[in-house]
Design a protein around this motif. Sequence first.
Motif, PDB file in Angstrom:
ATOM      1  N   ILE A 118     -19.212   1.558   5.325  1.00 20.11           N
ATOM      2  CA  ILE A 118     -17.921   2.132   4.944  1.00 20.11           C
ATOM      3  C   ILE A 118     -18.029   2.833   3.601  1.00 20.11           C
ATOM      4  O   ILE A 118     -17.456   3.910   3.388  1.00 20.11           O
TER       5      ILE A 118
ATOM      6  N   GLY B  54     -17.311   6.124   5.008  1.00 20.24           N
ATOM      7  CA  GLY B  54     -15.863   6.100   5.110  1.00 20.24           C
ATOM      8  C   GLY B  54     -15.392   5.180   6.222  1.00 20.24           C
ATOM      9  O   GLY B  54     -16.178   4.477   6.865  1.00 20.24           O
ATOM     10  N   PRO B  55     -14.077   5.139   6.479  1.00 21.21           N
ATOM     11  CA  PRO B  55     -13.497   4.194   7.437  1.00 21.21           C
ATOM     12  C   PRO B  55     -14.030   4.407   8.851  1.00 21.21           C
ATOM     13  O   PRO B  55     -14.484   5.499   9.215  1.00 21.21           O
TER      14      PRO B  55
ATOM     15  N   GLY C 281     -10.634   1.698   5.246  1.00 22.26           N
ATOM     16  CA  GLY C 281     -11.683   2.034   4.296  1.00 22.26           C
ATOM     17  C   GLY C 281     -11.533   1.324   2.965  1.00 22.26           C
ATOM     18  O   GLY C 281     -12.249   1.628   2.018  1.00 22.26           O
ATOM     19  N   ARG C 282     -10.613   0.382   2.902  1.00 28.07           N
ATOM     20  CA  ARG C 282     -10.363  -0.363   1.669  1.00 28.07           C
ATOM     21  C   ARG C 282      -9.690  -1.680   2.057  1.00 28.07           C
ATOM     22  O   ARG C 282      -9.114  -1.788   3.153  1.00 28.07           O
TER      23      ARG C 282
ATOM     24  N   ASP D 263     -14.729  11.542   6.323  1.00 30.62           N
ATOM     25  CA  ASP D 263     -13.997  11.286   7.562  1.00 30.62           C
ATOM     26  C   ASP D 263     -13.916  12.527   8.447  1.00 30.62           C
ATOM     27  O   ASP D 263     -12.850  12.918   8.899  1.00 30.62           O
TER      28      ASP D 263
ATOM     29  N   GLY E 182     -15.484   5.986  -0.024  1.00 30.21           N
ATOM     30  CA  GLY E 182     -14.480   5.449   0.895  1.00 30.21           C
ATOM     31  C   GLY E 182     -13.607   6.556   1.438  1.00 30.21           C
ATOM     32  O   GLY E 182     -14.102   7.571   1.926  1.00 30.21           O
ATOM     33  N   ASP E 183     -12.293   6.405   1.317  1.00 28.59           N
ATOM     34  CA  ASP E 183     -11.360   7.400   1.839  1.00 28.59           C
ATOM     35  C   ASP E 183     -10.806   8.286   0.736  1.00 28.59           C
ATOM     36  O   ASP E 183      -9.773   8.920   0.907  1.00 28.59           O
TER      37      ASP E 183
END
Length: 1012
Positions: free
Chosen positions: A119, A123-124, A224-225, A643, A690-691
Amino acid sequence: MADFDPDATQAAPVRAVGRGIVAELDAAGFAGAEEVGRGGFGVVYRCLQRSLGRIVAIKVLTSDLDPENRERFLREGYAMGGLSGHPNIVNILQVGVTDTGRPYIVMHYHPRDSLAVQIRREGPLPWPEAISIGVKLAGALETAHRTGTLHRDIKPANILLTDYGEPQLTDFGIAHIAGGYETATGGFTGSLAFTAPEVLNGESPTARSDVYGLGATIFSLIAGRAAFERKTGEELVAQFVRISSQPVPDLRAQGIPDGVCTVIERAMATNPAARPASAEEFGHELQAAQRHIGLRSDAMALAPLETAQTTETHRSESGADGYRRIRYEGPDSGRRLWVEPTQQLQPDPHPSGPPLWPPTGPPPWPPAGGPGSIGESRKGRRAVLTALALVVALVLAGGGYLVLRETTGPGTAGPTVQDAGASPSVDPTAAWRPVADARVARQQTATTVADGTIWVFGGLDDNGVSTQQEGYDPAIDTWKAGPDLPVPLNHAMAVTYNDEPVLIGGWKAEGQNLTAVDSDRVMAMRDGRWVDLPPLNAPRAAGAAAVVGDKIVVAGGQANGQLVATAEVFDGTKWTTVAPVPTPREHLAGVSDGTYFYAIGGRDLASDQNTAAVERFDPAAGTWTTLPAMPTPRGGLGAAFIDGRIVAVGGEEPTRVLSTVEAYDVVAGTWSQLPALRTPRHGMAVGAVGDTVYAVGGGIKPTHAESTAVSEALQLAPRKTQWAPAWRPLKDAPIARQQTATAVADGTIWVLGGLDNAGSTPKVEGNDPAIDTWKAGPDLPVPLNHAMAVEYGGELVILGGWVPKGPNLTGTTSDRVLALRNGKWVDLAPMNEPRAAGAAAVVGDRIVVAGGQADGELVATTEVFDGTKWTTVSDIPTPREHLAAVSDGTYFYAIGGRDLASDQNTAAVERYDPAADTWTTLPAMPTPRGGLGAAFIDGRIVAVGGEQPTKVLSTVEAYDVASGTWSPLPPMPTGAHGMSVATVGHTVYAIGGALRPTHAESTATAQALDFW
């Protein structure tokens, strides 16, 4: 294989290992030990197991080798070893002790690392993939619970990925195992972001605490978190408040189906009693959510508890609560477990039978100060309160103020904290937000992301060319320094290659000439110092670089005042010159999606010669492809890949710098506008973690006039799928028919009854879209047409419709409800009113039916089935028949239809809330129509086909539930009405139907529209 804890820093890279442990492991038969990760209680090494010639991971105890630590560490191995048969639990290969007495645990090595690492890098996850992982891990967790083992530290870092992408639960290092001991020492254990509120409050963990951890993990995979992530030391207080007193952040606005969100929220309920009682129950709820939204249900691997040999009913000391004591055989042979009313397994308070563990054996249950004891509960509570008090003191010292509110009683979350000065959270993609400014104002830097840190190298500061390296850790909003560059550099490129930051090219200054020497130098940060790699074939500055697979790709740039047209690829040993970039330019940006290199924007040596070009290089084929240009031509921009999107940020024009931010959807091939930067700039550092996209520093005036240290961040909502440019043909159905009933069950699209070219039919056929193959199901008891169908409780259910009488195809309007059970159709409770050409959908645990006609009249009533009986509820606001219906898991949507004739079509869209028994009118369809089909996919209602008095329609329109807007989709190649329409995965399917108005001509045509 590195452990990553979001409450700590970052995964440990492969690093050198002291000779002592290398020698010890070598003597034990494991060669070439390299450290690949650290957890709270062990160090993980990658080694070659000489006896079998395979790479393995070995976990070695880090703490002092006292008897207690040794025994606890070995018990982790025994605990996991007893579970290793499960496909979603890491397999323990060996538990042993080196010649010097150091205990170790041998496991399969997972080169793909953990979900936390994935991730952080990519990312997610798409939400269907996250739910699939959740189902599998629920089975793993339930298997552990059935043997009396609580994990207590479920988080993405403790979920490893096999070579085939299968998730495996690992690190039972702080598990509580039946028998009354823990494998870890110390006070509070587990990661705060994934720990249940009652555990933070000092209460003993239970199976429901593990369910909370799994729910929080699934949330983090999708978002993503973490749901309640901690960003700074001060944020710990606010985090505790959120975990203990606030609802789970809503994912629905990001297009996640309501049913999925509801299941996750239930697992993360603050009150343990509101959660699923077991991991198995949670897994079944996830499976149901998969089925209700048209996905194939993933299997749960569960180790069965064999039939109880004896059952004894007991009372607690207080006499208030009963429990059963059951002796099971099988995986927990010989051990007695007692089951509370909540069905949580605990060790028998009066154990008998042989122990399951090594001769050392567990201490008596419950031990003094052990799990569940008053002593431990008080210690845990004191630890939490002490930590909170410390943070409160720090906040007060900083001038903030806090309001404490204490709650008491069992099941509560203890003291809660309100941060009166906390800033509100920012909705994804709403606006850029400020983050910690860089330590140095500079521009024309090189940038890369490594292990979640955004590293910024060199560039131009107010004193000229810089040698500084600084890293920004977005998890804690903090900057840190790295080793200076060997030489001052500006307009260089940077990538992360083999886990090492690599700096490429750029300009070296000579005196006042900041662009004196075009560099071909390539340097890697290795073991805290810069080392040279093979140089570029051609020097270049202001170019672009990215890693694609196991190669570095470099393109564009300038040298000696001329554009460099060549592109180069580094394979770890040498640079190879490949096909030149189609549009030579410099001050461009470059990103990678793992398969291709993308060159974005740039200019022809001056900002009045900017380009909007976007070109893609395929290292495997050695070819370039031109993609749709950016809406805004610009050079000096930054870019990141996140993403499935390229995000282009800022840039420069002759008389101004830009705040423009645009995103290119790689799959859809379309550009869209994102919120503008708060501070316009060019030559900045841009990276994604992440995002979130981060923009750091840059120049705030044209050319190199003025640098800034300002940093800001934009959190992106998950990418919404885009539709393909056209429908694709599928194999024809076995029968040409229309006015069918349709439902999806276990990934199969079932078509039931309808009108074929000979009349009404009882035939049931299913299409498996994964292999585009048809299969026959049991015929209906009677021919039916214009019926409705749903999947309910794992069964196909068909409702209402017309039963023909002789040549009269609409002879009898049916109130009958049939379920396909064990291969046979059985009757359920009939509807209160017969109806045909109505619409039905499942909302939660209920079937909702609306619309239709009977005896030539519209049926205005709505009915709800709860599994036992039908209840008549509020009438539909616009009575109609030949309508369509879908569900998003929370609401029932009635779409289109007509008032008994195709010249009286309606565009009405109305939403029914079963919880409130209310209807709401939504924006109407652009095209009024009856006889349409509809499906729900990725937060959208897709309305397909339909009929007008003199023609059938190929029209397809989509309603975005979140935004409340309609948009046109590609029309069907073959227009039809009365067809079967369904969603499976990311595809909408349309099967059969009528090619002419009324019921004149049926078709077997099948077609699909993919969403990417």
